[in-house]
Write an enzyme that holds these catalytic residues in place. Structure first.
Site, PDB file in Angstrom:
ATOM      1  N   GLY A  14      -9.661  -1.553   5.292  1.00  0.00           N
ATOM      2  CA  GLY A  14      -8.618  -0.671   4.794  1.00  0.00           C
ATOM      3  C   GLY A  14      -7.740  -0.073   5.870  1.00  0.00           C
ATOM      4  O   GLY A  14      -7.074   0.942   5.655  1.00  0.00           O
ATOM      5  N   LYS A  15      -7.701  -0.733   7.020  1.00  0.00           N
ATOM      6  CA  LYS A  15      -6.954  -0.193   8.160  1.00  0.00           C
ATOM      7  C   LYS A  15      -5.458  -0.074   7.875  1.00  0.00           C
ATOM      8  O   LYS A  15      -4.832   0.949   8.187  1.00  0.00           O
ATOM      9  CB  LYS A  15      -7.205  -1.091   9.375  1.00  0.00           C
ATOM     10  CG  LYS A  15      -6.635  -0.577  10.683  1.00  0.00           C
ATOM     11  CD  LYS A  15      -7.180  -1.367  11.855  1.00  0.00           C
ATOM     12  CE  LYS A  15      -6.732  -2.812  11.893  1.00  0.00           C
ATOM     13  NZ  LYS A  15      -7.630  -3.754  11.208  1.00  0.00           N
ATOM     14  N   THR A  16      -4.867  -1.106   7.283  1.00  0.00           N
ATOM     15  CA  THR A  16      -3.426  -1.075   7.016  1.00  0.00           C
ATOM     16  C   THR A  16      -3.081  -0.020   5.967  1.00  0.00           C
ATOM     17  O   THR A  16      -2.094   0.712   6.113  1.00  0.00           O
ATOM     18  CB  THR A  16      -2.935  -2.460   6.568  1.00  0.00           C
ATOM     19  OG1 THR A  16      -3.139  -3.395   7.637  1.00  0.00           O
ATOM     20  CG2 THR A  16      -1.458  -2.435   6.209  1.00  0.00           C
ATOM     21  N   LYS A  37       2.709  -2.839  14.930  1.00  0.00           N
ATOM     22  CA  LYS A  37       1.597  -3.790  14.771  1.00  0.00           C
ATOM     23  C   LYS A  37       1.502  -4.577  16.065  1.00  0.00           C
ATOM     24  O   LYS A  37       2.405  -5.350  16.415  1.00  0.00           O
ATOM     25  CB  LYS A  37       1.854  -4.716  13.578  1.00  0.00           C
ATOM     26  CG  LYS A  37       0.740  -5.724  13.333  1.00  0.00           C
ATOM     27  CD  LYS A  37      -0.540  -5.048  12.854  1.00  0.00           C
ATOM     28  CE  LYS A  37      -1.622  -6.088  12.557  1.00  0.00           C
ATOM     29  NZ  LYS A  37      -2.867  -5.472  12.075  1.00  0.00           N
ATOM     30  N   ALA A 111      -5.668  -5.155  15.535  1.00  0.00           N
ATOM     31  CA  ALA A 111      -6.092  -6.308  14.730  1.00  0.00           C
ATOM     32  C   ALA A 111      -7.603  -6.343  14.756  1.00  0.00           C
ATOM     33  O   ALA A 111      -8.205  -6.497  15.820  1.00  0.00           O
ATOM     34  CB  ALA A 111      -5.507  -7.596  15.303  1.00  0.00           C
ATOM     35  N   GLY A 112      -8.238  -6.187  13.590  1.00  0.00           N
ATOM     36  CA  GLY A 112      -9.696  -6.159  13.575  1.00  0.00           C
ATOM     37  C   GLY A 112     -10.224  -4.903  14.233  1.00  0.00           C
ATOM     38  O   GLY A 112      -9.701  -3.809  14.039  1.00  0.00           O
ATOM     39  N   PRO A 200      -9.291   6.516  -1.696  1.00  0.00           N
ATOM     40  CA  PRO A 200      -9.985   5.986  -2.867  1.00  0.00           C
ATOM     41  C   PRO A 200      -9.869   4.471  -2.940  1.00  0.00           C
ATOM     42  O   PRO A 200      -8.868   3.885  -2.517  1.00  0.00           O
ATOM     43  CB  PRO A 200      -9.270   6.659  -4.039  1.00  0.00           C
ATOM     44  CG  PRO A 200      -7.905   6.979  -3.515  1.00  0.00           C
ATOM     45  CD  PRO A 200      -8.110   7.300  -2.064  1.00  0.00           C
TER      46      PRO A 200
END
Length: 240
Positions: A14-16, A37, A111-112, A200
């Site tokens: 859920g990073k983005t 990014k 990234a990751g 959520p």
């Protein structure tokens, strides 16, 4: 904090969406926001990347990508296989520093995880954060298996003398199991950093207007939100 580096305990945590929530809350607070990014992988040239998704959900941010590689691999590996130039930590730091002269807040999404390699020399997002002197926000999964990676990430940041600003749970389930409920407390203990929010489950599927209106409710005041960590712990303990 003019620059905040955002990493995850793993891919697909859920990073983005968390980056979008931080951006939306900052915009709602009247701040100008840029999203950088560092390296986008696994996306064709004609597809929307993570920075584009942040802009779609959060609203009027400056969205920038340093590099894009076609295969869904670690950036260093993806660059090598594509025969393309890699992104180096200094490239990330320089781009973020420039954006910081023009915006109130710059969000640098990795990234990751923290130590995913960007280049043949082993450069990582942690190196970029150290060059910037910027704090890191760790996005963690809610359930079983998250504590080990969260603690390792926190230890690595301390080793490098990089501040861990806090932890955000990237997707809080509607029906949390025992591991999720315990992790609300345990994440702060193993990382030594505060819990700064919980998104959520399915937050990224909301319509942009609903996402923007609700995002501050998911984040603590340090992230321009209204979320109360202690009240959340009480609800989590009760299985809500």
């Amino acid at each position: 904090m003019p620059v905040l580096v955002i990493t995850g305990t793993n891919t697909e945590v859920g990073k983005t969406v968390a980056t979008a929530a931080v951006a939306a809350a900052a915009l709602a607070a009247g701040r100008s926001v840029a999203v950088l990014k560092a390296a986008q992988t696994g996306v064709r040239p004609d597809e929307r990347g993570d920075a584009d998704e942040v802009a779609r959900l959060a609203g009027p941010v400056t969205a920038t990508e340093l590099a894009r590689y076609p295969e869904p691999l670690a950036p260093g590996t993806a660059a090598r296989r594509a025969g393309m130039a890699p992104v180096h930590p200094r490239d990330v730091a320089e781009a973020a520093a420039k954006l910081a002269t023009e915006h109130d807040l710059v969000l640098v999404e990795g990234a990751g995880g923290l130590l995913v390699r960007f280049d043949p020399a082993g450069g990582t997002l942690a190196d970029a954060a150290a060059l910037l002197g910027a704090p890191v926000l760790l996005v963690a999964s809610a359930g079983l298996g998250t504590l080990n990676i969260a603690e390792l990430s926190a230890r690595e940041l301390r080793r490098r003398d990089v501040e861990l600003a806090g932890v955000v749970i990237g997707s809080w389930p509607a029906e949390p199991d025992l591991a999720c409920r315990c992790n609300v407390t345990d994440l702060t203990e193993v990382t030594g950093a505060p819990l700064l929010g919980a998104l959520p489950e399915g937050a990224g599927c909301l319509a942009p207007a609903a996402f923007r209106a609700t995002a501050p409710d998911w984040l603590a005041p340090r992230l321009d939100g209204t979320w109360d960590a202690e009240a959340f712990r009480v609800r989590a303990a009760a299985g809500r």
